[in-house]
Design a protein around this motif. Structure first.
Motif, mmCIF file in Angstrom:
data_model
loop_
_atom_site.group_PDB
_atom_site.id
_atom_site.type_symbol
_atom_site.label_atom_id
_atom_site.label_comp_id
_atom_site.label_asym_id
_atom_site.label_seq_id
_atom_site.Cartn_x
_atom_site.Cartn_y
_atom_site.Cartn_z
ATOM 1 N N CYS A 150 41.492 -13.226 -7.551
ATOM 2 C CA CYS A 150 40.689 -12.255 -8.235
ATOM 3 C C CYS A 150 40.884 -10.848 -7.819
ATOM 4 O O CYS A 150 41.090 -9.894 -8.711
ATOM 5 N N ARG A 151 41.365 -10.563 -6.450
ATOM 6 C CA ARG A 151 42.043 -9.278 -6.345
ATOM 7 C C ARG A 151 43.206 -8.866 -7.155
ATOM 8 O O ARG A 151 43.482 -7.856 -7.485
ATOM 9 N N GLN A 152 43.905 -9.984 -7.268
ATOM 10 C CA GLN A 152 45.121 -9.832 -8.076
ATOM 11 C C GLN A 152 44.899 -9.399 -9.523
ATOM 12 O O GLN A 152 45.606 -8.390 -10.140
ATOM 13 N N MET A 153 44.191 -10.135 -10.247
ATOM 14 C CA MET A 153 43.785 -9.729 -11.361
ATOM 15 C C MET A 153 43.136 -8.246 -11.585
ATOM 16 O O MET A 153 43.276 -7.385 -12.562
ATOM 17 N N PHE A 154 42.389 -7.923 -10.676
ATOM 18 C CA PHE A 154 41.812 -6.622 -10.532
ATOM 19 C C PHE A 154 42.979 -5.554 -10.489
ATOM 20 O O PHE A 154 43.138 -4.540 -11.318
ATOM 21 N N GLU A 205 33.857 -17.467 -15.988
ATOM 22 C CA GLU A 205 34.722 -17.424 -14.762
ATOM 23 C C GLU A 205 35.711 -16.162 -14.788
ATOM 24 O O GLU A 205 35.855 -15.762 -15.967
ATOM 25 N N PRO A 206 36.446 -16.050 -13.805
ATOM 26 C CA PRO A 206 37.375 -14.812 -13.461
ATOM 27 C C PRO A 206 38.409 -14.951 -14.607
ATOM 28 O O PRO A 206 39.144 -16.083 -14.716
ATOM 29 N N HIS A 207 38.643 -13.773 -15.227
ATOM 30 C CA HIS A 207 39.637 -13.569 -16.346
ATOM 31 C C HIS A 207 40.079 -12.254 -16.670
ATOM 32 O O HIS A 207 39.117 -11.524 -16.384
ATOM 33 N N THR A 208 41.136 -11.791 -17.229
ATOM 34 C CA THR A 208 41.361 -10.471 -17.303
ATOM 35 C C THR A 208 40.905 -9.631 -18.433
ATOM 36 O O THR A 208 40.516 -8.737 -18.422
ATOM 37 N N ALA A 209 40.557 -10.549 -19.644
ATOM 38 C CA ALA A 209 40.129 -10.025 -20.862
ATOM 39 C C ALA A 209 38.887 -9.098 -20.697
ATOM 40 O O ALA A 209 38.832 -8.132 -21.243
ATOM 41 N N SER A 210 38.092 -9.723 -19.977
ATOM 42 C CA SER A 210 36.876 -8.963 -19.864
ATOM 43 C C SER A 210 36.782 -7.756 -18.951
ATOM 44 O O SER A 210 35.952 -6.849 -19.052
ATOM 45 N N LEU A 211 37.771 -7.641 -18.090
ATOM 46 C CA LEU A 211 38.153 -6.346 -17.309
ATOM 47 C C LEU A 211 38.687 -5.137 -18.323
ATOM 48 O O LEU A 211 38.750 -4.013 -17.778
ATOM 49 N N LEU A 212 38.923 -5.338 -19.597
ATOM 50 C CA LEU A 212 38.949 -4.335 -20.654
ATOM 51 C C LEU A 212 37.964 -4.080 -21.622
ATOM 52 O O LEU A 212 37.960 -3.530 -22.586
ATOM 53 N N LYS A 270 38.840 -26.587 -4.529
ATOM 54 C CA LYS A 270 39.913 -27.785 -4.800
ATOM 55 C C LYS A 270 39.747 -28.085 -6.211
ATOM 56 O O LYS A 270 40.635 -29.114 -6.752
ATOM 57 N N GLY A 271 39.056 -27.341 -7.131
ATOM 58 C CA GLY A 271 38.954 -27.685 -8.441
ATOM 59 C C GLY A 271 39.125 -26.299 -9.188
ATOM 60 O O GLY A 271 40.138 -25.632 -9.201
ATOM 61 N N ARG A 272 37.923 -26.049 -10.041
ATOM 62 C CA ARG A 272 38.045 -24.843 -10.897
ATOM 63 C C ARG A 272 37.880 -23.570 -10.131
ATOM 64 O O ARG A 272 38.544 -22.323 -10.934
ATOM 65 N N GLY A 273 37.364 -23.596 -9.034
ATOM 66 C CA GLY A 273 37.076 -22.205 -8.572
ATOM 67 C C GLY A 273 38.129 -21.353 -8.136
ATOM 68 O O GLY A 273 39.233 -21.797 -7.657
ATOM 69 N N ARG A 274 38.225 -20.056 -8.672
ATOM 70 C CA ARG A 274 39.053 -18.882 -8.126
ATOM 71 C C ARG A 274 39.019 -18.447 -7.007
ATOM 72 O O ARG A 274 37.718 -18.173 -6.650
ATOM 73 N N GLY A 275 40.057 -18.241 -6.230
ATOM 74 C CA GLY A 275 39.812 -17.371 -4.809
ATOM 75 C C GLY A 275 39.804 -16.171 -4.769
ATOM 76 O O GLY A 275 40.062 -15.544 -5.898
ATOM 77 N N LEU A 276 39.640 -15.594 -3.546
ATOM 78 C CA LEU A 276 39.534 -14.096 -3.577
ATOM 79 C C LEU A 276 40.780 -13.379 -4.030
ATOM 80 O O LEU A 276 40.774 -12.417 -4.506
#
Length: 293
Positions: free
Chosen positions: A271-275, A232-239, A262-268
């Motif tokens: 994700c844009r903010q993490m990028f 799932e989306p996270h910052t570590a793999s972006l490095l 309404k659960g685990r899913g990350r929204g757009l």
């Protein structure tokens, strides 16, 4: 990780990809993959739910308005293929975001039908533990991957769902498979253990461990891919070489909620903010698709 990060930033020209996942149906799936919360034996979902055209169109419109690079249309293994085709035709008349199918194994004729319905690619993976934790044969999964190439659909892939019990050799074999068959993107997704999952006894890998695998996968892929994913989306793999996220709505095989928004899913927006925080630009043109073709 540093080398993979540098490779991706140079090769993908700083682009952060958001491929928006829409799970169009929920049902207790009789195929019973052990890691899936939609499995009948998991007992989480006991009735069928199909999100309406209006709901799906609302999500698709949101994705387009927030510059998503693709719509991944996911269905369970027994969902009507004809309905999937109808969904493609319906969405194609309302949004211009490229459509990617995530469905069962298909034939050449069905691949051609996906193209005709407006899909430009298909997500398909030989899963870790295929034939052991799933009822599917590896050979059939690979045959479907060759169907995509033969008919002109882009093949989207991920090494998944990774757990602590998987041997390094098994993981690397799937990384090499992605390179050999020319995946448009590959990467790594870890297994998420829903409560009561038969895989809970194995635990889960950490985001740091996943980032290390993302880096190895990126080095294996070399100059083949147009992007490299993590989930799932996270910052570590972006490095560590990843530049592709899957924001999610609707059904998800990792969630107890029928609508993962309404659960685990990350929204757009998250994700844009993490990028943005990690120096990737989601507003640049996608490297995965030729718009207008």
């Amino acid at each position: 990780m540093e080398t993979a990060n540098r490779m991706s930033r140079q090769q993908f020209k700083g682009k952060g990809e958001n491929h928006f996942h829409i799970g169009v149906n929920v049902e207790p799936c009789p195929l019973d993959c052990k890691f899936c919360s939609l499995a009948d034996t998991a007992g989480i979902f006991t009735e069928r739910i199909e999100f309406s055209d209006a709901e799906i169109l609302k999500w698709a419109g949101l994705a387009e308005s927030r510059s998503a690079d693709a719509l991944n249309i996911m269905t369970t293994g027994t969902y009507s293929f004809q309905k999937l085709l109808e969904m493609g035709r319906f969405l194609r008349t309302h949004v211009s975001t490229p459509l990617v199918a995530n469905t069962r194994d298909i034939s050449h004729k069905e691949g051609e039908q996906l193209l005709e319905a407006g899909f430009v690619g298909a997500y398909h993976a030989v899963r870790l533990g295929e034939g052991r934790d799933t009822p599917f044969r590896v050979e059939k999964r690979i045959r479907t991957i060759t169907v995509f190439r033969d008919v002109g659909l882009r093949w989207m892939n991920c090494v998944e769902p990774v757990g602590p019990e998987h041997a390094i050799e098994e993981i690397v074999d799937l990384m090499l498979l992605a390179r050999t068959h020319g995946a448009t993107y590959s990467g790594v997704m870890r297994r998420i253990n829903f409560p009561g999952s038969p895989m809970e006894k194995y635990g889960m890998i950490t985001e740091l461990e996943m980032a290390k695998m993302v880096a190895v996968s990126r080095l294996v892929m070399g100059d083949v891919p147009k992007a490299h994913c993590t989930h799932e989306p996270h910052t570590a793999s972006l490095l560590a070489g990843a530049n592709l996220f899957f924001p999610e709505v609707g059904a998800s095989p990792r969630d107890r909620e029928a609508d993962t928004e309404k659960g685990r899913g990350r929204g757009l927006d998250p994700c844009r903010q993490m990028f943005a925080e990690m120096g990737w630009d989601p507003d640049l043109p996608s490297n995965c698709f030729d718009r207008g073709k």
